[in-house]
Design an enzyme around this catalytic site. Sequence first.
Site, PDB file in Angstrom:
ATOM      1  N   ASP A   1     -12.433  -0.605   2.437  1.00 51.35           N
ATOM      2  CA  ASP A   1     -11.418  -0.391   3.471  1.00 51.35           C
ATOM      3  C   ASP A   1     -12.009   0.206   4.752  1.00 51.35           C
ATOM      4  O   ASP A   1     -12.302  -0.526   5.683  1.00 51.35           O
ATOM      5  CB  ASP A   1     -10.265   0.465   2.924  1.00 51.35           C
ATOM      6  CG  ASP A   1      -8.926   0.197   3.605  1.00 51.35           C
ATOM      7  OD1 ASP A   1      -8.854  -0.722   4.437  1.00 51.35           O
ATOM      8  OD2 ASP A   1      -7.937   0.892   3.284  1.00 51.35           O
ATOM      9  N   ASP A   2     -12.145   1.534   4.801  1.00 50.33           N
ATOM     10  CA  ASP A   2     -12.666   2.237   5.987  1.00 50.33           C
ATOM     11  C   ASP A   2     -13.689   3.278   5.505  1.00 50.33           C
ATOM     12  O   ASP A   2     -13.411   4.481   5.507  1.00 50.33           O
ATOM     13  CB  ASP A   2     -11.511   2.936   6.714  1.00 50.33           C
ATOM     14  CG  ASP A   2     -10.451   1.950   7.158  1.00 50.33           C
ATOM     15  OD1 ASP A   2     -10.693   1.221   8.135  1.00 50.33           O
ATOM     16  OD2 ASP A   2      -9.389   1.885   6.510  1.00 50.33           O
TER      17      ASP A   2
ATOM     18  N   GLU B   1       0.889  -1.167   0.000  1.00 51.47           N
ATOM     19  CA  GLU B   1       0.000   0.000   0.000  1.00 51.47           C
ATOM     20  C   GLU B   1       0.929   1.220   0.000  1.00 51.47           C
ATOM     21  O   GLU B   1       1.011   1.947  -0.987  1.00 51.47           O
ATOM     22  CB  GLU B   1      -0.889  -0.027   1.251  1.00 51.47           C
ATOM     23  CG  GLU B   1      -1.795   1.198   1.423  1.00 51.47           C
ATOM     24  CD  GLU B   1      -2.551   1.189   2.768  1.00 51.47           C
ATOM     25  OE1 GLU B   1      -2.157   0.439   3.682  1.00 51.47           O
ATOM     26  OE2 GLU B   1      -3.530   1.963   2.896  1.00 51.47           O
TER      27      GLU B   1
HETATM   28  N1  HPA Z   1      -4.002   0.101   6.039  1.00 50.82           N
HETATM   29  C1  HPA Z   1      -3.423  -0.397   7.119  1.00 50.82           C
HETATM   30  N2  HPA Z   1      -4.059  -0.533   8.280  1.00 50.82           N
HETATM   31  C2  HPA Z   1      -5.340  -0.176   8.345  1.00 50.82           C
HETATM   32  C3  HPA Z   1      -5.976   0.345   7.252  1.00 50.82           C
HETATM   33  C4  HPA Z   1      -5.285   0.482   6.030  1.00 50.82           C
HETATM   34  O1  HPA Z   1      -5.785   0.943   5.001  1.00 50.82           O
HETATM   35  N3  HPA Z   1      -7.256   0.605   7.654  1.00 50.82           N
HETATM   36  C5  HPA Z   1      -7.348   0.247   8.942  1.00 50.82           C
HETATM   37  N4  HPA Z   1      -6.185  -0.239   9.374  1.00 50.82           N
HETATM   38 ZN    ZN Z   2      -7.131  -2.000   5.065  1.00 49.97          ZN
END
Ligand code: HPA
Ligand code: ZN
Length: 344
Positions: free
Chosen positions: A281-282, A203
């Site tokens: 994701d969030d 990422e």
């Molecule tokens: N990346 C890493 N950790 C996380 C993420 C993310 O996008 N969302 C919540 N914890």
């Molecule tokens: Zn994530």
Amino acid sequence: MESTMNTKGMLADFVEDLPKVELHLHIEGTLEPELLIALAQRNGVDIPYKTIEAARAAYQFEDLQSFLNVYYLGASVLREERDFYELTLAYMSRCKAQQIRHTELFFDPQTHLANGVALAAVMGGINAALRDAERDWHISSALILCFERDRDPEPSVAHACALGGIAGIGLDSAELGNPPEKFQEVFKVAKSMGLHRVAHAGEEGPPAYIWRALDVLDVERIDHGVRCLEDPALVRRLVDDRIALTVCPFSNVALKVFSRLSEHNLGRLLKAGLLATINSDDPAYFGGYLSENIIGTLSSLDLTAKDALLLERNAVEAAFCTDQRKQSLLRDLDQYDASHRNLL
Ligand code: HPA
Ligand code: ZN
């Protein structure tokens, strides 16, 4: 026909009704400002925002770490089993509204343990909501316990895996400077227990972290993984082994992995033959749930309804559910495909 289908409204309609699967979703990242403020009050937790508007205004991020600071602060209002139930049921009702038929949810036990919340309360609340959503709305699900890579792998969390109610383990939180190796032992034990394994990698971190997640942790999917395109040998490995990437476009833009949606490499990932999927994701923090992510990404990248179907078939292939459930999900997609042939 192709050009008609590409008009934004028709593509949005197509995606909204499309049966969907989500594979990368942090349940703590579905905490909307309304519930955040209500739970802070109910549980007497002091947070820096007193209003919904103030909370929303704080959702501006520079990178992953600046987001994680806000995300863990938000998670600190979750204290009681019923908080986890309400949070999870709210997300599952979004799934119902967005035609999500199967979803796989991450949770961060170490954060809750550090806040003095028992794992039984966390898992009890989440799993009760998942059971209710399956019973009432026929949404299937799997729960994935994430180790936070900037903390040590706590034995009490590893033991939680043995309690049941977990389909697999993952690795999340601050990636840079926290390579996968530290978690080799817990991932080995998880495999011996028959648990699935995934890890966030590539990422913000380099392709080397994706290699090591595959080779050291023996993961079955890579969460994010967008930086794999920097390494052609890695792309070949991911393609040959059909390792899925759970890509989260709105997250990538919010955390400045890409400067804007039209710069995202999802189209290139698909062209390279990678098993890419779209996920939210969030969503409470990044401006949209699964449908918004798919519609926004497809339209920004000039992708089509056919690509939306491919993304969902990829997600079914990569899901941790029974073959029987996969066949049923694929049949729903085939039927949707057949009934929209005039548009494709
Ligand atoms: N990346 C890493 N950790 C996380 C993420 C993310 O996008 N969302 C919540 N914890
Ligand atoms: Zn994530």
